[in-house]
Write an enzyme that holds these catalytic residues in place. Structure first.
Site, PDB file in Angstrom:
ATOM      1  N   HIS A  45       9.068   6.310   4.487  1.00 36.30           N
ATOM      2  CA  HIS A  45       8.497   6.221   6.045  1.00 36.30           C
ATOM      3  C   HIS A  45       7.520   5.803   6.747  1.00 36.30           C
ATOM      4  O   HIS A  45       6.638   4.854   6.275  1.00 36.30           O
ATOM      5  CB  HIS A  45       7.708   8.168   4.898  1.00 36.30           C
TER       6      HIS A  45
ATOM      7  N   HIS B  13       4.787   5.899   9.085  1.00 32.26           N
ATOM      8  CA  HIS B  13       3.634   6.055   9.815  1.00 32.26           C
ATOM      9  C   HIS B  13       3.561   6.006  11.538  1.00 32.26           C
ATOM     10  O   HIS B  13       3.578   5.122  11.773  1.00 32.26           O
ATOM     11  CB  HIS B  13       2.950   5.645   9.684  1.00 32.26           C
TER      12      HIS B  13
ATOM     13  N   GLY C  58       0.605  -1.142   0.003  1.00 31.83           N
ATOM     14  CA  GLY C  58      -0.053   0.133  -0.004  1.00 31.83           C
ATOM     15  C   GLY C  58       0.735   1.528   0.111  1.00 31.83           C
ATOM     16  O   GLY C  58       0.403   2.292   0.519  1.00 31.83           O
ATOM     17  N   GLN C  59       2.403   1.112  -0.823  1.00 30.63           N
ATOM     18  CA  GLN C  59       2.607   2.698   0.114  1.00 30.63           C
ATOM     19  C   GLN C  59       2.434   3.146  -1.756  1.00 30.63           C
ATOM     20  O   GLN C  59       2.240   3.133  -3.401  1.00 30.63           O
ATOM     21  CB  GLN C  59       4.340   1.807  -0.799  1.00 30.63           C
TER      22      GLN C  59
HETATM   23  P1  AMP Z   1       1.551   5.000   2.194  1.00 33.19           P
HETATM   24  O1  AMP Z   1       0.293   5.069   0.880  1.00 33.19           O
HETATM   25  O2  AMP Z   1       2.558   4.454   3.198  1.00 33.19           O
HETATM   26  O3  AMP Z   1       2.939   6.099   0.867  1.00 33.19           O
HETATM   27  O4  AMP Z   1       1.514   6.701   2.630  1.00 33.19           O
HETATM   28  C1  AMP Z   1       1.869   7.918   2.296  1.00 33.19           C
HETATM   29  C2  AMP Z   1       0.825   8.818   3.433  1.00 33.19           C
HETATM   30  O5  AMP Z   1       1.588  10.386   2.930  1.00 33.19           O
HETATM   31  C3  AMP Z   1      -0.294   9.386   3.134  1.00 33.19           C
HETATM   32  O6  AMP Z   1      -0.986   9.026   4.521  1.00 33.19           O
HETATM   33  C4  AMP Z   1      -0.353  10.881   2.382  1.00 33.19           C
HETATM   34  O7  AMP Z   1      -1.616  11.594   2.939  1.00 33.19           O
HETATM   35  C5  AMP Z   1       0.133  11.663   2.668  1.00 33.19           C
HETATM   36  N1  AMP Z   1       0.906  11.903   1.919  1.00 33.19           N
HETATM   37  C6  AMP Z   1       0.544  12.148   0.054  1.00 33.19           C
HETATM   38  N2  AMP Z   1       1.850  13.802   0.571  1.00 33.19           N
HETATM   39  C7  AMP Z   1       1.016  14.554   1.099  1.00 33.19           C
HETATM   40  C8  AMP Z   1       2.263  16.365   1.304  1.00 33.19           C
HETATM   41  N3  AMP Z   1       2.845  16.608   0.575  1.00 33.19           N
HETATM   42  N4  AMP Z   1       2.264  16.305   3.072  1.00 33.19           N
HETATM   43  C9  AMP Z   1       1.927  15.073   3.645  1.00 33.19           C
HETATM   44  N5  AMP Z   1       1.509  14.386   3.899  1.00 33.19           N
HETATM   45  C10 AMP Z   1       1.401  13.642   2.724  1.00 33.19           C
END
Ligand code: AMP
Length: 114
Positions: A100, A102, A93-94
């Protein structure tokens, strides 16, 4: 990485709600929070995902996780806990290809994930 949104956040080219920053790590609130507390911690260095970690990143990852713990406590998750998640590639789900962590807290979270 020129087209990476998290690298752009590191460089200040995209705004973020920063929580913490040092030479190696940045933490900021998720733009689409899935819980009352939802923030991300990233290494400033571009690492695409957890599969691309190198043994030379061991200390960096240790610092990242301890900082996740510290900030989770600072944001009120010390007593009831939180979820610390690293999604990886398509099946994980990336959606952003920059490693990163969460941190989600402030409410009970279901398990297993869908
Ligand atoms: P993932 O699905 O684990 O890759 O998580 C990516 C996360 O990045 C998601 O929860 C998004 O809401 C978050 N995200 C994407 N763009 C931004 C941004 N510009 N600022 C803060 N969070 C973001």
């Amino acid at each position: 990485m020129d087209d990476c949104i998290f690298c752009k956040i590191v460089k200040g080219e995209i705004p973020s709600k920063k929580i913490y920053e040092d030479d190696e790590i940045l933490a900021f609130h998720d733009v689409s929070p899935q819980a009352p507390v939802h923030f991300l911690l990233i290494p400033k260095k571009h690492i695409r995902n957890i599969m691309e970690l190198d043994t030379s990143d061991t200390a960096l990852l240790g610092r990242l996780l301890f900082k996740a713990q510290e900030l989770a406590v600072d944001l009120g998750c010390g007593e009831k806990g939180a979820r610390f998640v690293i999604n990886c590639k398509e099946n994980g789900g990336q959606t952003v290809d920059h490693l990163h962590v969460h941190v989600l807290g402030g409410r009970p979270l279901d398990w297993p994930p869908g």
